[in-house]
Design a protein around this motif. Structure first.
Motif, PDB file in Angstrom:
ATOM      1  N   UNK A 146       0.254  -0.845  -0.135  1.00 35.11           N
ATOM      2  CA  UNK A 146      -0.035  -0.049  -0.304  1.00 35.11           C
ATOM      3  C   UNK A 146       1.310   1.376  -0.111  1.00 35.11           C
ATOM      4  N   UNK A 147       1.712   1.593   1.189  1.00 34.97           N
ATOM      5  CA  UNK A 147       2.545   2.469   1.005  1.00 34.97           C
ATOM      6  C   UNK A 147       4.364   2.704  -0.530  1.00 34.97           C
ATOM      7  N   UNK A 148       4.120   1.265  -0.777  1.00 36.36           N
ATOM      8  CA  UNK A 148       4.882   1.473  -2.572  1.00 36.36           C
ATOM      9  C   UNK A 148       3.786   1.927  -3.409  1.00 36.36           C
TER      10      UNK A 148
ATOM     11  N   UNK B  59       1.746   7.753  -3.874  1.00 33.06           N
ATOM     12  CA  UNK B  59       1.943   9.494  -4.753  1.00 33.06           C
ATOM     13  C   UNK B  59       3.700   9.281  -3.193  1.00 33.06           C
ATOM     14  N   UNK B  60       2.871   9.321  -2.362  1.00 30.83           N
ATOM     15  CA  UNK B  60       3.933   9.210  -0.776  1.00 30.83           C
ATOM     16  C   UNK B  60       5.662   8.569  -1.052  1.00 30.83           C
TER      17      UNK B  60
ATOM     18  N   UNK C  56       8.406  11.156  -2.270  1.00 28.57           N
ATOM     19  CA  UNK C  56       9.716  10.250  -0.363  1.00 28.57           C
ATOM     20  C   UNK C  56      10.866  10.321  -1.160  1.00 28.57           C
ATOM     21  N   UNK C  57      10.829   9.178  -2.162  1.00 29.09           N
ATOM     22  CA  UNK C  57      11.839   8.583  -2.880  1.00 29.09           C
ATOM     23  C   UNK C  57      12.830   9.039  -3.579  1.00 29.09           C
ATOM     24  N   UNK C  58      12.002  10.311  -4.565  1.00 33.46           N
ATOM     25  CA  UNK C  58      12.562  10.879  -5.720  1.00 33.46           C
ATOM     26  C   UNK C  58      13.448  12.648  -5.156  1.00 33.46           C
ATOM     27  N   UNK C  59      13.068  12.710  -3.478  1.00 34.65           N
ATOM     28  CA  UNK C  59      13.056  14.166  -3.179  1.00 34.65           C
ATOM     29  C   UNK C  59      14.918  13.075  -2.443  1.00 34.65           C
ATOM     30  N   UNK C  60      14.320  12.366  -1.500  1.00 33.23           N
ATOM     31  CA  UNK C  60      15.746  11.097  -1.065  1.00 33.23           C
ATOM     32  C   UNK C  60      16.601  10.950  -1.992  1.00 33.23           C
ATOM     33  N   UNK C  61      16.836  10.790  -3.194  1.00 35.11           N
ATOM     34  CA  UNK C  61      17.901  10.392  -3.943  1.00 35.11           C
ATOM     35  C   UNK C  61      18.138  11.997  -5.033  1.00 35.11           C
ATOM     36  N   UNK C  62      18.094  12.806  -5.078  1.00 38.49           N
ATOM     37  CA  UNK C  62      18.235  14.310  -5.336  1.00 38.49           C
ATOM     38  C   UNK C  62      18.853  14.905  -3.860  1.00 38.49           C
TER      39      UNK C  62
END
Length: 186
Positions: free
Chosen positions: A59-61, A64-65, A69-75
């Motif tokens: 559900x979490x994976x 959009x959250x 979050x994953x995009x922000x962490x990678x950036x």
């Protein structure tokens, strides 16, 4: 005396007709009992802790959250390791550690999501079985109604034929009386 016999015959015919209708209703109730039992008491679902966790992860994976979050962490990871001084960089370009972390996340997340999808597929199968049972019940009710309608039509046609026969008999009597009256005049 003749009228009493006809009346008794009418009552007997009506009772026989009602008995046929009762039989149809009883057969329908018997055949629907199992379907209603399955619909009212579906098998209980037992969820293990692992299944509950896999549902939460899936559900979490798949939200959009998680993607944001994953995009922000990678950036932040890429920016930090590109802009910082060489001594503070923990994963310099070509970001081997980041690739390792992404591979581990993908390797763990994929089977967990598959487990959750399998459970969802089982739920969908159970829902489709319930839909089938509901459709089967509706079909049985339609069949029962059709049998009742056929029985009523059969009874109506029988009554019409009997009344026509009585009318023809009365017409014959009237014709005979008219013929006798005509013969007396001549």
């Amino acid at each position: 005396m003749k009228k009493d016999i006809n009346f008794e015959q009418l009552l007997a015919d009506e009772n026989q007709h009602l008995n046929k209708l009762h039989e149809i209703v009883e057969e329908t109730i018997k055949s629907e009992r199992l379907i209603v039992q399955n619909l009212l008491n579906p098998p209980s679902e037992t969820i293990t802790k692992g299944q509950a966790i896999s549902d939460k992860v899936a559900q979490f994976g798949g939200s959009w959250k998680f993607i944001i979050m994953f995009g922000v962490i990678l950036t932040i990871w890429i920016t930090f390791n590109s802009v910082m001084l060489v001594q503070f960089r923990f994963d310099p370009y070509p970001f081997i550690l980041m690739n390792l972390v992404l591979s581990c996340i993908a390797a763990l997340q994929a089977p967990i999501i598959m487990m959750s999808q399998n459970r969802q597929e089982e739920k969908d199968r159970m829902r489709s079985e319930n839909d089938y049972l509901i459709n089967l019940k509706a079909e049985m009710q339609i069949r029962s109604l059709q049998q009742k309608m056929d029985l009523l039509l059969e009874e109506q046609i029988k009554t019409l034929f009997e009344s026509q026969a009585k009318q023809f008999a009365l017409l014959e009597e009237i014709k005979k009386k008219l013929d006798k009256m005509e013969n007396k005049k001549l």
